[in-house]
Design a protein around this motif. Structure first.
Motif, PDB file in Angstrom:
ATOM      1  N   GLU A  33      -0.594  -0.290  -4.862  1.00 35.10           N
ATOM      2  CA  GLU A  33      -0.757   0.694  -3.792  1.00 35.10           C
ATOM      3  C   GLU A  33      -1.603   0.014  -2.712  1.00 35.10           C
ATOM      4  OE1 GLU A  33      -2.609   4.114  -5.560  1.00 35.10           O
ATOM      5  OE2 GLU A  33      -0.952   4.442  -6.963  1.00 35.10           O
ATOM      6  N   ALA A  34      -0.952  -0.500  -1.689  1.00 37.70           N
ATOM      7  CA  ALA A  34      -1.683  -1.229  -0.642  1.00 37.70           C
ATOM      8  C   ALA A  34      -1.964  -0.273   0.521  1.00 37.70           C
ATOM      9  CB  ALA A  34      -0.859  -2.416  -0.164  1.00 37.70           C
ATOM     10  N   PRO A  35      -3.228  -0.088   0.881  1.00 38.03           N
ATOM     11  CA  PRO A  35      -3.551   0.856   1.953  1.00 38.03           C
ATOM     12  C   PRO A  35      -2.796   0.595   3.252  1.00 38.03           C
ATOM     13  CG  PRO A  35      -5.551   0.097   0.874  1.00 38.03           C
ATOM     14  CD  PRO A  35      -4.419  -0.673   0.262  1.00 38.03           C
ATOM     15  N   SER A  36      -2.524  -0.673   3.555  1.00 36.14           N
ATOM     16  CA  SER A  36      -1.859  -0.956   4.840  1.00 36.14           C
ATOM     17  C   SER A  36      -0.458  -0.335   4.889  1.00 36.14           C
ATOM     18  CB  SER A  36      -1.757  -2.464   5.072  1.00 36.14           C
ATOM     19  OG  SER A  36      -0.925  -3.025   4.086  1.00 36.14           O
ATOM     20  N   GLU A  37       0.165  -0.116   3.713  1.00 38.22           N
ATOM     21  CA  GLU A  37       1.503   0.500   3.725  1.00 38.22           C
ATOM     22  C   GLU A  37       1.424   1.943   4.218  1.00 38.22           C
ATOM     23  OE1 GLU A  37       4.430  -1.187   3.157  1.00 38.22           O
ATOM     24  OE2 GLU A  37       3.042  -2.871   3.167  1.00 38.22           O
ATOM     25  N   ILE A  48       2.856   9.606   2.112  1.00 40.87           N
ATOM     26  CA  ILE A  48       2.004   8.741   1.277  1.00 40.87           C
ATOM     27  C   ILE A  48       2.021   9.272  -0.159  1.00 40.87           C
ATOM     28  CG2 ILE A  48      -0.316   7.797   0.944  1.00 40.87           C
ATOM     29  CD1 ILE A  48      -0.886   8.417   3.909  1.00 40.87           C
ATOM     30  N   ALA A  49       1.881  10.594  -0.287  1.00 38.91           N
ATOM     31  CA  ALA A  49       1.758  11.196  -1.624  1.00 38.91           C
ATOM     32  C   ALA A  49       3.033  11.021  -2.441  1.00 38.91           C
ATOM     33  CB  ALA A  49       1.397  12.675  -1.493  1.00 38.91           C
ATOM     34  N   ILE A  50       4.192  11.202  -1.828  1.00 38.02           N
ATOM     35  CA  ILE A  50       5.427  11.108  -2.621  1.00 38.02           C
ATOM     36  C   ILE A  50       5.593   9.673  -3.155  1.00 38.02           C
ATOM     37  CG2 ILE A  50       7.063  10.656  -0.715  1.00 38.02           C
ATOM     38  CD1 ILE A  50       9.080  12.442  -2.127  1.00 38.02           C
ATOM     39  N   PHE A  51       5.298   8.683  -2.319  1.00 37.83           N
ATOM     40  CA  PHE A  51       5.431   7.295  -2.782  1.00 37.83           C
ATOM     41  C   PHE A  51       4.451   7.020  -3.938  1.00 37.83           C
ATOM     42  CE2 PHE A  51       8.238   4.491  -0.323  1.00 37.83           C
ATOM     43  CZ  PHE A  51       8.673   5.359   0.662  1.00 37.83           C
ATOM     44  N   LEU A  52       3.182   7.386  -3.729  1.00 37.42           N
ATOM     45  CA  LEU A  52       2.182   7.025  -4.745  1.00 37.42           C
ATOM     46  C   LEU A  52       2.411   7.795  -6.044  1.00 37.42           C
ATOM     47  CD1 LEU A  52      -1.113   6.572  -2.683  1.00 37.42           C
ATOM     48  CD2 LEU A  52       0.751   4.969  -3.117  1.00 37.42           C
ATOM     49  N   SER A  53       2.771   9.066  -5.929  1.00 37.03           N
ATOM     50  CA  SER A  53       3.007   9.845  -7.143  1.00 37.03           C
ATOM     51  C   SER A  53       4.219   9.297  -7.901  1.00 37.03           C
ATOM     52  CB  SER A  53       3.211  11.314  -6.776  1.00 37.03           C
ATOM     53  OG  SER A  53       3.599  12.013  -7.926  1.00 37.03           O
ATOM     54  N   HIS A  72      -2.103  -1.804  -9.453  1.00 34.40           N
ATOM     55  CA  HIS A  72      -3.273  -1.846  -8.587  1.00 34.40           C
ATOM     56  C   HIS A  72      -3.346  -0.531  -7.811  1.00 34.40           C
ATOM     57  CE1 HIS A  72      -3.724  -6.192  -9.417  1.00 34.40           C
ATOM     58  NE2 HIS A  72      -2.413  -6.082  -9.581  1.00 34.40           N
ATOM     59  N   ALA A  73      -4.100   0.414  -8.358  1.00 31.33           N
ATOM     60  CA  ALA A  73      -4.173   1.743  -7.743  1.00 31.33           C
ATOM     61  C   ALA A  73      -5.132   1.732  -6.550  1.00 31.33           C
ATOM     62  CB  ALA A  73      -4.641   2.761  -8.779  1.00 31.33           C
ATOM     63  N   THR A  74      -4.910   2.672  -5.642  1.00 35.03           N
ATOM     64  CA  THR A  74      -5.787   2.800  -4.468  1.00 35.03           C
ATOM     65  C   THR A  74      -7.250   2.895  -4.913  1.00 35.03           C
ATOM     66  OG1 THR A  74      -4.035   4.144  -3.493  1.00 35.03           O
ATOM     67  CG2 THR A  74      -6.181   4.188  -2.379  1.00 35.03           C
ATOM     68  N   GLY A  75      -8.091   2.111  -4.275  1.00 34.82           N
ATOM     69  CA  GLY A  75      -9.519   2.202  -4.562  1.00 34.82           C
ATOM     70  C   GLY A  75      -9.964   1.324  -5.722  1.00 34.82           C
ATOM     71  N   THR A  76      -9.005   0.712  -6.448  1.00 38.93           N
ATOM     72  CA  THR A  76      -9.407  -0.124  -7.593  1.00 38.93           C
ATOM     73  C   THR A  76      -9.299  -1.616  -7.282  1.00 38.93           C
ATOM     74  OG1 THR A  76      -7.188  -0.225  -8.513  1.00 38.93           O
ATOM     75  CG2 THR A  76      -8.584   1.631  -9.233  1.00 38.93           C
ATOM     76  N   LEU A  86      -1.059  -9.575  -3.957  1.00 39.95           N
ATOM     77  CA  LEU A  86      -0.151 -10.391  -4.769  1.00 39.95           C
ATOM     78  C   LEU A  86      -0.671 -11.830  -4.867  1.00 39.95           C
ATOM     79  CD1 LEU A  86       2.478 -10.629  -6.373  1.00 39.95           C
ATOM     80  CD2 LEU A  86       3.659 -11.143  -4.231  1.00 39.95           C
ATOM     81  N   ALA A  87      -1.157 -12.340  -3.752  1.00 40.33           N
ATOM     82  CA  ALA A  87      -1.686 -13.717  -3.759  1.00 40.33           C
ATOM     83  C   ALA A  87      -2.794 -13.832  -4.796  1.00 40.33           C
ATOM     84  CB  ALA A  87      -2.196 -14.087  -2.369  1.00 40.33           C
ATOM     85  N   GLU A  88      -3.663 -12.841  -4.852  1.00 42.57           N
ATOM     86  CA  GLU A  88      -4.755 -12.912  -5.820  1.00 42.57           C
ATOM     87  C   GLU A  88      -4.234 -12.835  -7.254  1.00 42.57           C
ATOM     88  OE1 GLU A  88      -8.863 -10.597  -6.026  1.00 42.57           O
ATOM     89  OE2 GLU A  88      -7.354 -10.023  -7.511  1.00 42.57           O
ATOM     90  N   SER A  89      -3.250 -11.951  -7.479  1.00 44.85           N
ATOM     91  CA  SER A  89      -2.706 -11.817  -8.840  1.00 44.85           C
ATOM     92  C   SER A  89      -2.025 -13.106  -9.290  1.00 44.85           C
ATOM     93  CB  SER A  89      -1.700 -10.667  -8.908  1.00 44.85           C
ATOM     94  OG  SER A  89      -2.360  -9.451  -8.695  1.00 44.85           O
ATOM     95  N   ILE A  90      -1.317 -13.750  -8.372  1.00 46.75           N
ATOM     96  CA  ILE A  90      -0.649 -15.013  -8.739  1.00 46.75           C
ATOM     97  C   ILE A  90      -1.707 -16.058  -9.106  1.00 46.75           C
ATOM     98  CG2 ILE A  90       0.801 -16.910  -7.911  1.00 46.75           C
ATOM     99  CD1 ILE A  90       2.327 -14.883  -6.202  1.00 46.75           C
ATOM    100  N   ALA A  91      -2.764 -16.089  -8.288  1.00 45.94           N
ATOM    101  CA  ALA A  91      -3.828 -17.068  -8.563  1.00 45.94           C
ATOM    102  C   ALA A  91      -4.480 -16.782  -9.922  1.00 45.94           C
ATOM    103  CB  ALA A  91      -4.865 -17.021  -7.444  1.00 45.94           C
TER     104      ALA A  91
END
Ligand code: FAD
Ligand code: SF4
Length: 509
Positions: A33-37, A48-53, A72-76, A86-91
């Motif tokens: 869940e990327a805030p920029s989206e 926003i709610a329909i996508f995240l739910s 990766h939930a919002t705020g976590t 994604l870059a961080e997860s790949i690393a």
């Protein structure tokens, strides 16, 4: 670890090619869940709610299979963008490769390529089997066509797939298109009883998302209290059944009708479930065709509905990929105005716009004719920058994803692609809105009047549009009559229209 399997927010398809060969012992699903989206266009809270739910419900489906989902939930997590997360997860995880199904946005497709290239990991992009026509098939169909038309594409798809075709290769019912039986308007008493759609009241997971969105995105447009969208495949299937049983029958005849107190009428309300990939378009059209064979719905309605899905829906996707990234910069009519503020509030005396914008802000939904004939038409006549119109449509509808929104907005409604999507701009005066809807009955303006205190802004701006573009459209076979009508107006009447239009442009932005 073998593959990191990226699942984007509009790829919630349990049968997705992303999962082909998935081995829970060596692969992981990755969702974020990327805030920029939610912020790169000023998204409606319901969108926003329909996508995240729906994403969180889908995560739980995959987890119940015993798969590991890096969610990766919002705020976590600290990342604003999907690419950074994604870059961080790949690393951190060091997968051998990254797998994804074709994204629905040019921008995200490029971001994923860039992140994987920088991390020196191969990115495997798999075909989105959700669609009936692949991007490659569409490109082949386009060939060297300069004037592609949806109707030609639609017939080719029906012939190729056998959908609504009889054993002799002829269209079922004898005709390709039953539009002449559709296009009915309601009499002055309106539609009468219209069955209400199935509603899906928030479960605990959705309630959590709604509370989070209300708090974190408090300054975003739209309301949340009416949220009743299907966010799981099971609920989406109930929504489909409900449409087929109660609204498909009258869908065709009243497809283009509008009534102020009935914002849904007989429309399916299935676009969001399809675009999130909770529903497959094949099962949607199969259900409609089965209703026709069971004599529960007439051919005009079933063909009209099937055309929206295997025709329009697939056609706009093909055009999007064919014409991107240019599409976002198209501005064939050189429209330079800002979007009037009323689009974000519904505060206007124009009854038609007030209704459509307020319904949109309440539900994140308006049906096709409301989007085209009211909000889209006004922006076109007003001369709003296509990018600003695009940013509004992408922000406010629950079904908005770029591959479908861009050709509809920039192409069909704003004619900014110069005729790729439609052969002429969709223009009309308030008189047409009066003929097709009951909005004008409750309006303080008069749709037949173009100047003065009672002037309908649509009518003023319609003449002004023709005046501004008369050279361009004078030779257009389908607009020549409208330009001739303009030429019948006296010069002082045209001057008064220009002044009035200028006044509107000064006061409404
Ligand atoms: P119905 O009227 O029941 O139609 C059935 C299905 O056909 C829809 O669910 C949809 O999947 C498909 N469909 C119908 N018309 C179109 C079309 N023109 N293009 C693609 N699919 C179509 N649709 C979106 O899904 N997302 C968008 O972001 C979007 N933006 C739009 C912007 C503008 C300016 C306009 C004019 C139209 C837009 N549309 C968009 C198309 C259409 O308005 C919606 O698909 C429709 O209103 C969704 O409601 P429904 O499910 O009740 O549709
Ligand atoms: Fe809309 Fe004009 Fe009709 Fe009023 S009179 S509802 S502004 S078209």
């Amino acid at each position: 670890m073998r593959n990191l399997v990226v699942v984007l927010g509009d790829q919630l398809d349990e049968a997705s090619a992303a999962f082909d060969g998935f081995d829970p012992a060596q692969d992981r699903v990755w969702m974020c869940e990327a805030p920029s989206e939610a912020t790169y266009v000023w998204s409606h809270k319901t969108r926003i709610a329909i996508f995240l739910s729906a994403m969180r419900h889908f995560r739980d489906v995959l987890t119940a299979r015993g798969w590991t989902v890096d969610y990766h939930a919002t705020g976590t997590h600290p990342h604003a963008t999907l690419a950074d997360a994604l870059a961080e997860s790949i690393a951190a995880r060091k997968p051998k490769g990254v797998v994804v199904v074709e994204p629905g946005e040019w921008r995200l497709a490029r971001d994923l390529e860039r992140v994987c290239a920088e991390a020196q990991r191969p990115l495997e992009v798999r075909i989105d089997r959700h669609f009936i026509t692949t991007v490659a098939e569409f490109t082949a169909w386009m060939g060297a066509r300069k004037q592609p038309r949806m109707e030609h594409f639609y017939r080719a798809v029906r012939s190729r797939t056998g959908v609504l075709m009889d054993a002799d290769g002829q269209p079922e019912g004898g005709e390709w298109n039953y539009d002449h039986d559709n296009r009915e308007a309601f009499g002055k008493n309106g539609p009468g009883f219209v069955p209400k759609p199935a509603r899906f009241l928030p479960d605990a997971l959705t309630a959590e998302v709604l509370a989070m969105v209300a708090e974190r995105y408090a300054d975003h447009p739209g309301e949340l209290q009416h949220f009743d969208w299907p966010v799981t495949r099971a609920d989406a299937l109930i929504a489909l059944e409900d449409f087929i049983a109660h609204r498909l029958g009258p869908f065709g005849p009243f497809e283009d009708a509008v009534w102020d107190t009935e914002p849904l009428l007989y429309h399916s309300r299935l676009s969001a479930a399809m675009n999130l990939k909770l529903l497959n378009p094949r099962e949607v059209i199969d259900a409609a065709i089965a209703a026709y064979h069971a004599k529960q719905a007439p051919i005009a309605s079933v063909e009209g509905f099937v055309r929206q899905i295997i025709g329009w829906r697939e056609y706009v996707r093909g055009l999007y990929w064919w014409h991107m990234p240019q599409y976002l910069d198209d501005n064939a009519l050189d429209a330079q105005q800002d979007l009037p503020k009323l689009y974000w509030t519904g505060d206007t005396e124009m009854n038609c716009l007030k209704h459509v914008v307020r319904d949109t802000l309440a539900h994140g939904y308006a049906h096709h004719i409301q989007r085209l004939m009211i909000t889209g038409l006004f922006a076109l006549l007003f001369g709003v920058k296509p990018k600003a119109v695009h940013a509004w449509y992408l922000a406010v509808y629950v079904d908005a994803v770029e591959w479908v929104e861009v050709p509809n907005t920039i192409g069909m409604s704003q004619f900014a692609d110069g005729g790729l999507m439609g052969s002429k701009p969709y223009i009309a005066s308030g008189k047409y809105i009066d003929k097709m809807t009951n909005y004008c009955k409750g309006c303080r303006f008069d749709p037949a009047v173009s100047t003065g205190p009672k002037a309908c802004p649509f009518t003023t701006l319609y003449w002004d549009f023709l005046d501004r573009h008369r050279e361009r459209f004078a030779g257009h076979p389908r607009l020549v009559m409208q330009v001739r009508n303009l030429e019948r107006l006296k010069p002082d009447a045209v001057a008064a229209i220009r002044r009035e239009a200028e006044g509107l442009r000064r006061t409404l932005v």
